[in-house]
Write a protein that holds these residues in place. Structure first.
Motif, PDB file in Angstrom:
ATOM      1  N   UNK A  28       0.804  -1.229   0.000  1.00 43.44           N
ATOM      2  CA  UNK A  28       0.000   0.000   0.000  1.00 43.44           C
ATOM      3  C   UNK A  28       0.837   1.280   0.000  1.00 43.44           C
ATOM      4  N   UNK A  29       1.896   1.327   0.791  1.00 44.00           N
ATOM      5  CA  UNK A  29       2.680   2.572   0.853  1.00 44.00           C
ATOM      6  C   UNK A  29       3.477   2.823  -0.426  1.00 44.00           C
ATOM      7  N   UNK A  30       3.551   1.820  -1.312  1.00 39.90           N
ATOM      8  CA  UNK A  30       4.255   2.004  -2.585  1.00 39.90           C
ATOM      9  C   UNK A  30       3.409   2.745  -3.608  1.00 39.90           C
ATOM     10  N   UNK A  31       2.078   2.662  -3.503  1.00 35.63           N
ATOM     11  CA  UNK A  31       1.246   3.302  -4.522  1.00 35.63           C
ATOM     12  C   UNK A  31       0.231   4.288  -3.966  1.00 35.63           C
ATOM     13  N   UNK A  32      -0.082   4.209  -2.687  1.00 34.50           N
ATOM     14  CA  UNK A  32      -0.966   5.202  -2.063  1.00 34.50           C
ATOM     15  C   UNK A  32      -0.123   6.396  -1.640  1.00 34.50           C
ATOM     16  N   UNK A  33      -0.458   7.555  -2.131  1.00 31.80           N
ATOM     17  CA  UNK A  33       0.294   8.763  -1.804  1.00 31.80           C
ATOM     18  C   UNK A  33       0.287   9.041  -0.305  1.00 31.80           C
ATOM     19  N   UNK A  34      -0.858   8.869   0.343  1.00 30.56           N
ATOM     20  CA  UNK A  34      -1.008   9.281   1.737  1.00 30.56           C
ATOM     21  C   UNK A  34      -0.627   8.227   2.771  1.00 30.56           C
ATOM     22  N   UNK A  35      -0.453   6.980   2.378  1.00 29.07           N
ATOM     23  CA  UNK A  35      -0.121   5.937   3.353  1.00 29.07           C
ATOM     24  C   UNK A  35       1.386   5.929   3.590  1.00 29.07           C
ATOM     25  N   UNK A  36       1.742   6.110   4.842  1.00 31.65           N
ATOM     26  CA  UNK A  36       3.153   6.223   5.211  1.00 31.65           C
ATOM     27  C   UNK A  36       3.727   4.906   5.726  1.00 31.65           C
ATOM     28  N   UNK A  37       2.892   4.072   6.370  1.00 34.58           N
ATOM     29  CA  UNK A  37       3.395   2.783   6.849  1.00 34.58           C
ATOM     30  C   UNK A  37       2.252   1.783   6.990  1.00 34.58           C
ATOM     31  N   UNK A  38       2.643   0.507   6.939  1.00 27.90           N
ATOM     32  CA  UNK A  38       1.702  -0.611   7.030  1.00 27.90           C
ATOM     33  C   UNK A  38       2.321  -1.651   7.953  1.00 27.90           C
ATOM     34  N   UNK A  39       1.516  -2.194   8.869  1.00 29.90           N
ATOM     35  CA  UNK A  39       1.995  -3.264   9.756  1.00 29.90           C
ATOM     36  C   UNK A  39       0.877  -4.291   9.934  1.00 29.90           C
ATOM     37  N   UNK A  40       1.215  -5.533   9.718  1.00 30.35           N
ATOM     38  CA  UNK A  40       0.245  -6.621   9.887  1.00 30.35           C
ATOM     39  C   UNK A  40      -0.001  -6.864  11.374  1.00 30.35           C
ATOM     40  N   UNK A  41      -1.262  -7.000  11.758  1.00 27.54           N
ATOM     41  CA  UNK A  41      -1.627  -7.418  13.116  1.00 27.54           C
ATOM     42  C   UNK A  41      -1.831  -8.924  13.170  1.00 27.54           C
ATOM     43  N   UNK A  42      -2.208  -9.486  12.041  1.00 24.73           N
ATOM     44  CA  UNK A  42      -2.369 -10.932  11.913  1.00 24.73           C
ATOM     45  C   UNK A  42      -1.368 -11.392  10.857  1.00 24.73           C
ATOM     46  N   UNK A  43      -1.000 -12.661  10.859  1.00 23.24           N
ATOM     47  CA  UNK A  43      -0.005 -13.111   9.871  1.00 23.24           C
ATOM     48  C   UNK A  43      -0.536 -13.049   8.441  1.00 23.24           C
ATOM     49  N   UNK A  44       0.321 -12.615   7.491  1.00 31.36           N
ATOM     50  CA  UNK A  44      -0.073 -12.676   6.088  1.00 31.36           C
ATOM     51  C   UNK A  44      -0.160 -14.136   5.654  1.00 31.36           C
ATOM     52  N   UNK A  45      -0.786 -14.440   4.546  1.00 31.40           N
ATOM     53  CA  UNK A  45      -1.396 -13.553   3.556  1.00 31.40           C
ATOM     54  C   UNK A  45      -2.815 -13.147   3.973  1.00 31.40           C
ATOM     55  N   UNK A  46      -3.416 -12.311   3.136  1.00 30.72           N
ATOM     56  CA  UNK A  46      -4.769 -11.809   3.376  1.00 30.72           C
ATOM     57  C   UNK A  46      -5.779 -12.948   3.356  1.00 30.72           C
ATOM     58  N   UNK A  47      -6.645 -12.938   4.370  1.00 26.88           N
ATOM     59  CA  UNK A  47      -7.831 -13.793   4.412  1.00 26.88           C
ATOM     60  C   UNK A  47      -8.916 -12.977   5.097  1.00 26.88           C
ATOM     61  N   UNK A  48     -10.146 -13.432   5.016  1.00 25.03           N
ATOM     62  CA  UNK A  48     -11.202 -12.758   5.768  1.00 25.03           C
ATOM     63  C   UNK A  48     -10.825 -12.819   7.243  1.00 25.03           C
ATOM     64  N   UNK A  49     -10.880 -11.675   7.903  1.00 27.80           N
ATOM     65  CA  UNK A  49     -10.493 -11.572   9.303  1.00 27.80           C
ATOM     66  C   UNK A  49      -9.098 -11.017   9.512  1.00 27.80           C
ATOM     67  N   UNK A  50      -8.272 -10.953   8.462  1.00 25.00           N
ATOM     68  CA  UNK A  50      -6.944 -10.347   8.595  1.00 25.00           C
ATOM     69  C   UNK A  50      -7.093  -8.905   9.052  1.00 25.00           C
ATOM     70  N   UNK A  51      -6.132  -8.456   9.850  1.00 26.12           N
ATOM     71  CA  UNK A  51      -6.139  -7.077  10.349  1.00 26.12           C
ATOM     72  C   UNK A  51      -4.782  -6.437  10.054  1.00 26.12           C
ATOM     73  N   UNK A  52      -4.845  -5.183   9.573  1.00 27.98           N
ATOM     74  CA  UNK A  52      -3.636  -4.473   9.160  1.00 27.98           C
ATOM     75  C   UNK A  52      -3.707  -3.039   9.672  1.00 27.98           C
TER      76      UNK A  52
END
Length: 146
Positions: A28-52
């Protein structure tokens, strides 16, 4: 007043590639101008219920929020939602093949501002629309390359 903004773009890359890249919040921070950082709260990869967790700068303010993935159909659709803060938001990505080499991507943000943010909803919608267009243009440049 509800903010509901949808923007779309055609990217000259196969649909599975575009969807896989965008559906990984780590990018996300590579293409969203306004997003400065991303941190996973749950282990990747994305599934329903994942939190970021995301940290963004928007309208001159620092925003920290957690999105939860509430719907995920790989290669077709992903919906993330947050209920915290003054502006609960839902973000939806959809991907549709135009042909074997091109993808139509739609980015939709909608939410119900609370408190004082409710007064600024029309201005906020215009800002979200401008940001979405920039973000999709960045994504297109990034994925299509030189």
């Amino acid at each position: 007043m509800t903010v509901d903004v949808a923007s779309e773009i055609v990217i000259h890359r196969p649909c599975p590639e575009v969807a896989a890249y965008v559906a990984d919040p780590s990018h996300a921070s590579e293409w969203y101008v306004n997003i400065k950082s991303v941190a996973w709260r749950t282990p990747p990869p994305v599934t329903v219920g994942s939190r970021v967790d995301f940290v963004a700068a928007f309208l001159g303010r620092r925003l920290a929020y957690t999105y939860e993935i509430v719907e995920f159909v790989p290669g077709e659709r992903m919906v993330m939602r947050t209920a915290q803060g003054p502006f609960p938001m839902e973000t939806t990505y959809t991907w549709q093949p135009v042909d074997a080499q091109r993808t139509r991507m739609t980015l939709r943000n909608r939410g119900e501002p609370a408190g004082f943010a409710r007064v600024t909803a029309p201005m906020m919608a215009a800002s979200v629309r401008r940001a979405n267009r920039k973000d999709l243009a960045n994504l297109k440049r990034l994925l299509e390359g030189p």
